[in-house]
Design a protein around this motif. Structure first.
Motif, PDB file in Angstrom:
ATOM      1  N   GLN A 170      35.568  31.808  54.444  1.00  0.00           N
ATOM      2  CA  GLN A 170      36.143  32.957  53.733  1.00  0.00           C
ATOM      3  C   GLN A 170      35.363  33.336  52.475  1.00  0.00           C
ATOM      4  OE1 GLN A 170      40.156  31.404  53.487  1.00  0.00           O
ATOM      5  NE2 GLN A 170      40.837  32.846  55.027  1.00  0.00           N
ATOM      6  N   TRP A 226      43.092  48.676  50.698  1.00  0.00           N
ATOM      7  CA  TRP A 226      42.571  47.710  49.731  1.00  0.00           C
ATOM      8  C   TRP A 226      41.146  48.023  49.290  1.00  0.00           C
ATOM      9  CZ3 TRP A 226      45.682  44.399  47.297  1.00  0.00           C
ATOM     10  CH2 TRP A 226      46.946  44.195  47.859  1.00  0.00           C
ATOM     11  N   ILE A 227      40.527  49.009  49.928  1.00  0.00           N
ATOM     12  CA  ILE A 227      39.199  49.425  49.445  1.00  0.00           C
ATOM     13  C   ILE A 227      39.341  50.119  48.082  1.00  0.00           C
ATOM     14  CG2 ILE A 227      37.345  51.104  49.863  1.00  0.00           C
ATOM     15  CD1 ILE A 227      37.363  50.331  52.729  1.00  0.00           C
ATOM     16  N   ARG A 245      45.719  42.728  54.896  1.00  0.00           N
ATOM     17  CA  ARG A 245      44.672  42.981  53.924  1.00  0.00           C
ATOM     18  C   ARG A 245      43.474  43.634  54.631  1.00  0.00           C
ATOM     19  NH1 ARG A 245      48.646  41.000  51.194  1.00  0.00           N
ATOM     20  NH2 ARG A 245      48.289  40.267  49.094  1.00  0.00           N
ATOM     21  N   LEU A 246      42.406  43.781  53.899  1.00  0.00           N
ATOM     22  CA  LEU A 246      41.238  44.499  54.397  1.00  0.00           C
ATOM     23  C   LEU A 246      40.699  43.904  55.704  1.00  0.00           C
ATOM     24  CD1 LEU A 246      39.591  46.911  53.467  1.00  0.00           C
ATOM     25  CD2 LEU A 246      38.096  45.352  52.239  1.00  0.00           C
ATOM     26  N   ALA A 247      40.633  42.579  55.790  1.00  0.00           N
ATOM     27  CA  ALA A 247      40.082  41.930  56.990  1.00  0.00           C
ATOM     28  C   ALA A 247      40.915  42.247  58.228  1.00  0.00           C
ATOM     29  CB  ALA A 247      40.015  40.423  56.769  1.00  0.00           C
ATOM     30  N   LEU A 304      38.820  38.529  46.381  1.00  0.00           N
ATOM     31  CA  LEU A 304      38.731  38.250  47.825  1.00  0.00           C
ATOM     32  C   LEU A 304      40.087  37.847  48.392  1.00  0.00           C
ATOM     33  CD1 LEU A 304      35.624  36.084  48.774  1.00  0.00           C
ATOM     34  CD2 LEU A 304      36.150  38.405  49.433  1.00  0.00           C
ATOM     35  N   SER A 305      40.753  36.896  47.713  1.00  0.00           N
ATOM     36  CA  SER A 305      41.988  36.343  48.264  1.00  0.00           C
ATOM     37  C   SER A 305      43.135  37.339  48.164  1.00  0.00           C
ATOM     38  CB  SER A 305      42.363  35.040  47.557  1.00  0.00           C
ATOM     39  OG  SER A 305      42.586  35.288  46.200  1.00  0.00           O
ATOM     40  N   ALA A 338      42.540  40.978  48.137  1.00  0.00           N
ATOM     41  CA  ALA A 338      42.273  42.250  48.805  1.00  0.00           C
ATOM     42  C   ALA A 338      41.695  42.108  50.207  1.00  0.00           C
ATOM     43  CB  ALA A 338      41.324  43.084  47.948  1.00  0.00           C
ATOM     44  N   VAL A 339      40.987  41.013  50.465  1.00  0.00           N
ATOM     45  CA  VAL A 339      40.252  40.939  51.732  1.00  0.00           C
ATOM     46  C   VAL A 339      40.950  40.050  52.768  1.00  0.00           C
ATOM     47  CG1 VAL A 339      38.068  40.310  52.812  1.00  0.00           C
ATOM     48  CG2 VAL A 339      38.078  41.398  50.566  1.00  0.00           C
ATOM     49  N   TRP A 340      41.270  38.815  52.356  1.00  0.00           N
ATOM     50  CA  TRP A 340      41.839  37.865  53.313  1.00  0.00           C
ATOM     51  C   TRP A 340      43.358  37.881  53.250  1.00  0.00           C
ATOM     52  CZ3 TRP A 340      38.017  37.034  56.311  1.00  0.00           C
ATOM     53  CH2 TRP A 340      36.723  36.866  55.801  1.00  0.00           C
ATOM     54  N   ILE A 379      39.129  47.851  45.073  1.00  0.00           N
ATOM     55  CA  ILE A 379      37.781  47.280  44.970  1.00  0.00           C
ATOM     56  C   ILE A 379      36.824  48.329  44.382  1.00  0.00           C
ATOM     57  CG2 ILE A 379      35.821  46.407  46.302  1.00  0.00           C
ATOM     58  CD1 ILE A 379      37.868  45.112  48.191  1.00  0.00           C
TER      59      ILE A 379
END
Lengths: 298, 248, 220
Positions: free
Chosen positions: C101, B80-81, B72-74, B63-64, B66-68, B84
């Motif tokens: 988060q 970044w998909i 990044r994804l967010a 999460l930290s 790839a997403v946030w 995953i």
């Protein structure tokens, strides 16, 4: 259980002797003097040579199993860095080191330090960086790529200190607290060697500017670090509990508010070492006697 | 925006931690006497917690990373998909039919690591070590002063490195000059293993001392000391061991 | 499925990835867009490295669940493992449910369990080695040959020199230990380091060229 050579008494007696004799100096400390080894002194010298505001990376690459050795090492060095006005970027390349580092930094910078004004300017805790060696190389190349957010969920570019630390070329000293892989060797291979000469403030080693690395390690790995130490790739080493005690003593001499707590532990360590040597000697004597007795006792 | 703490834990939990710590320590040490139900139980509890901790750090790290965070994804960076999805392909390990899909993420990691290894090892473990050996001081101001002189150390180092390296030559039989060299190298390697042995004893004893210090020094609000519980834990171990034996 | 998809494409991916890493190190200057792109590549691979452990985790849980199901050896203890997993997972999922988060670790109780329960057990299990090494010192180390004697003498001098008691017995012990560590040990270890480097490099090259294929798993 490995197959045992037949001995005159049960191995469990050895365990009891060990338990009882090591307990004694912990309950009644001997207060033995501790000499400062050159390797620990090197760590101190490399740290005090920095100027206030210089950036130090603290890398917490150990798990709970070696906490008794690594914790006093990194705590005392982190305290020293704070007192010298150095700015600290803390990371962990071991998942298990992630939560431990939070606890250790909280002890030095105060509980809830992540909500103070100093956070983001004086200290940043990025947390666990995934990817082991690959993560290390990413962090050395580009810190913002190595992790999206810090340990507490803030994007790295939103932290003032991380605006200044874009790659390892912006770092003045690397403090590596390790008990295995990835550890000091991987920092040397994937960060120091890869970025040599990128910062002219780094000390010259064999004609190249090398990122100075100080390491604190469990005593098991220290003999293996020696080729790197004598080649100048490691600037100084804290060797196990003894190294931790030595650095704590050095810090305590200058900053009395930092307690020297490893005394009883090192006394116990002395007893343990003597015991192990005695076990070897007694074992060999009984072996020699049984051999000369024509194998009667075996 | 730093919201790590959800709720405040009651301070009494520290007391519970101390009590649990003592019992867990004694139960695990009881294994030294004989494997028993208590040591096995703690061992299995440990495995369970370790499994969830491993899962948590994998999930949090993904999460930290790839997403946030920036780019990044967010924030709409869909590159970044890819990691995953590739991560999910690991689970084809358990499929007979689609096992080959598991090889895709593995081959990426293996390739990247192999490429990194080549560069890192050549520079730091190979060239730098040879260079440092070649540059050992033999002549110059102060090299032959003091005891032991740096020049003598250099000579010992050079002899040690070369002879120990010849020990790993398996192309020719270890006879003649090579035989003498490998024999000297063997002593240097033995000195190395001796140092490793010393280091190992040092480290393991430190860990045990750390545990003993926990037992003797942990307290809660001046009225509870952890070592009060040591004899109680020991009695429980003995009772359970006896019960286990009576069961056969 | 054809052999190309099953075997050759993964082998080609390995080669291309390794090739990119080597080229990026030696031919792309730091700060150039191409080099930055490789940093992004390794950043995405970080996610792959960390999630690789998932297989082990699933295998472990499967083992314990099957053990309970079959009432195998020590199945009662397997239930402890599974109960621990369920409870700790619920604590972690509380963090996921409540944190903005969605981090598991954001659950205060989750990190508390780690620092106060897990850490104790990990430290104690690892410290068992102290007892084994002490009993091995008594039972296993024998002065059978000159080589064994060198090992034991160096080991004993290291033990004396690296604890405060050594300096109290004779002030020369710490200096001897320091010398043994930084000269003969460094020499032997440097030979080992160079040997490891040669071995690792040749293994990496074999892997990139597809000679070494063990990492791809069994033929299926």
């Amino acid at each position: 259980m490995p197959t045992e050579e037949k001995t005159p008494f049960d191995r469990r007696y050895i365990y009891i002797v060990l338990f009882v004799l090591i307990s004694i100096p912990l309950l009644y400390p001997l207060n033995l003097p501790i000499p400062i080894s050159p390797m620990s002194q090197d760590v101190w010298d490399a740290t005090v040579a920095l100027s206030p505001g210089d950036i130090v990376v603290h890398s917490f690459d150990f798990g709970p199993s070696t906490l008794p050795e690594n914790e006093p090492q990194c705590s005392s060095h982190l305290f020293h860095c704070r007192e010298l006005g150095l700015r600290v970027v803390a990371v962990a390349f071991w998942a298990a080191g992630g939560p431990l580092a939070h606890d250790i930094i909280s002890e030095i910078y105060g509980e809830g330090y992540e909500n103070t004004a100093a956070y983001g300017t004086e200290i940043v805790y990025i947390g666990y960086i995934p990817g082991a060696e690959v993560g290390m190389q990413t962090f050395g190349d580009s810190t913002w790529d190595a992790k999206g957010t810090d340990h507490y969920g803030t994007s790295l570019p939103d932290l003032a200190l991380m605006q200044e630390v874009r790659s390892v070329a912006d770092v003045t000293l690397w403090a590596e607290w390790t008990s295995g892989t990835p550890g000091e060797q991987q920092v040397i291979q994937f960060i120091q060697g890869r970025h040599q000469g990128e910062n002219t403030d780094w000390p010259l080693v064999r004609g190249e500017h090398l990122l100075p690395i100080v390491a604190g390690s469990t005593a098991v790995s220290v003999p293996g670090m020696m080729p790197f130490y004598s080649a100048g790739q490691l600037v100084g080493i804290l060797n196990g509990l003894a190294g931790a005690g030595e650095y704590e003593k050095l810090v305590n001499d200058v900053y009395p508010q930092y307690p020297y707590e490893q005394g009883p532990g090192l006394d116990a360590q002395s007893v343990a070492h003597i015991l192990v040597i005695l076990f070897v000697v007694i074992g060999n004597i009984t072996w020699a006697i049984s051999k000369s007795g024509g194998g009667k006792s075996s | 925006m730093i919201p790590p703490n959800i709720g405040q834990l009651p301070p009494e939990l520290d007391l519970f931690a101390a009590i649990f710590g003592v019992f867990a320590t004694i139960f695990i040490y009881s294994f030294l006497w004989k494997e028993n139900p208590l040591s096995r139980a703690v061992e299995h509890l440990f495995v369970g917690l370790a499994a969830v901790f491993t899962l948590a750090f994998m999930y949090d790290a993904a999460l930290s990373q790839a997403v946030w965070g920036t780019n990044r994804l967010a924030e709409g960076n869909f590159i970044w998909i890819i990691p995953i999805l590739l991560s999910l392909m690991y689970f084809f390990f358990f499929s007979k039919k689609y096992f080959f899909l598991y090889r895709y993420p593995v081959s990426i990691v293996a390739g990247v690591m192999a490429g990194m290894m080549i560069c890192g090892m050549i520079q730091s473990n190979f060239l730098a070590q040879i260079q440092a050996t070649v540059e050992l001081p033999l002549v110059g101001a102060g090299v032959w002063e003091g005891w032991p002189p740096a020049g003598l150390n250099s000579i010992i180092m050079i002899i040690g490195i070369i002879t120990a390296l010849t020990f790993f030559f398996f192309t020719w039989e270890h006879t003649g000059a090579l035989g003498i060299s490998t024999r000297i190298g063997r002593y240097f390697l033995m000195a190395t293993f001796g140092s490793a042995y010393g280091g190992t004893v040092m480290a393991r004893m430190s860990l045990f001392i750390g545990r003993l210090r926990f037992l003797y020094e942990t307290s809660y609000q001046d009225w509870f000391w952890a070592w009060y519980l040591v004899p109680i834990a020991a009695i429980i171990v003995i009772l359970v061991a006896l019960w286990d034996r009576s069961k056969g | 499925m054809s052999l190309v998809v099953k075997r050759y494409i993964p082998l080609a991916i390995t080669f291309i990835m390794g090739f990119i890493m080597v080229i990026a190190t030696y031919f792309l200057a730091p700060g150039t867009p191409a080099r930055d792109a490789t940093a992004l590549l390794t950043a995405t691979v970080d996610v792959l490295v960390v999630t690789a452990g998932a297989i082990g985790l699933v295998a472990l849980l499967r083992h314990h669940l099957m053990n309970i199901n079959k009432r195998g050896r020590f199945w009662q203890y397997s239930t402890i493992t599974i109960i621990a997993v369920i409870i700790y997972l619920i604590i972690g999922l509380y963090g996921v449910a409540t944190h903005e988060q969605r981090y598991m670790y954001a659950s205060e109780l989750f990190s508390w369990v780690y620092s106060n329960i897990y850490v104790h057990m990990d430290m104690t299990i690892f410290s068992l080695l102290a007892f084994f090494i002490a009993s091995a010192a008594y039972r296993a180390f024998r002065l059978r040959s000159l080589e064994a004697s060198v090992l034991l003498i160096v080991g004993s001098l290291m033990l004396l020199g690296r604890a405060p008691i050594g300096g109290v017995i004779w002030e020369g012990f710490p200096a001897i230990a320091e010398w043994l560590l930084t000269v003969p040990n460094a020499a032997g270890n440097r030979a080992i380091t160079i040997g490891i480097a040669i071995g690792a490099i040749s293994l990496a090259i074999r892997q990139l060229l597809g000679v070494e294929r063990g990492y791809l798993g069994p033929e299926r």
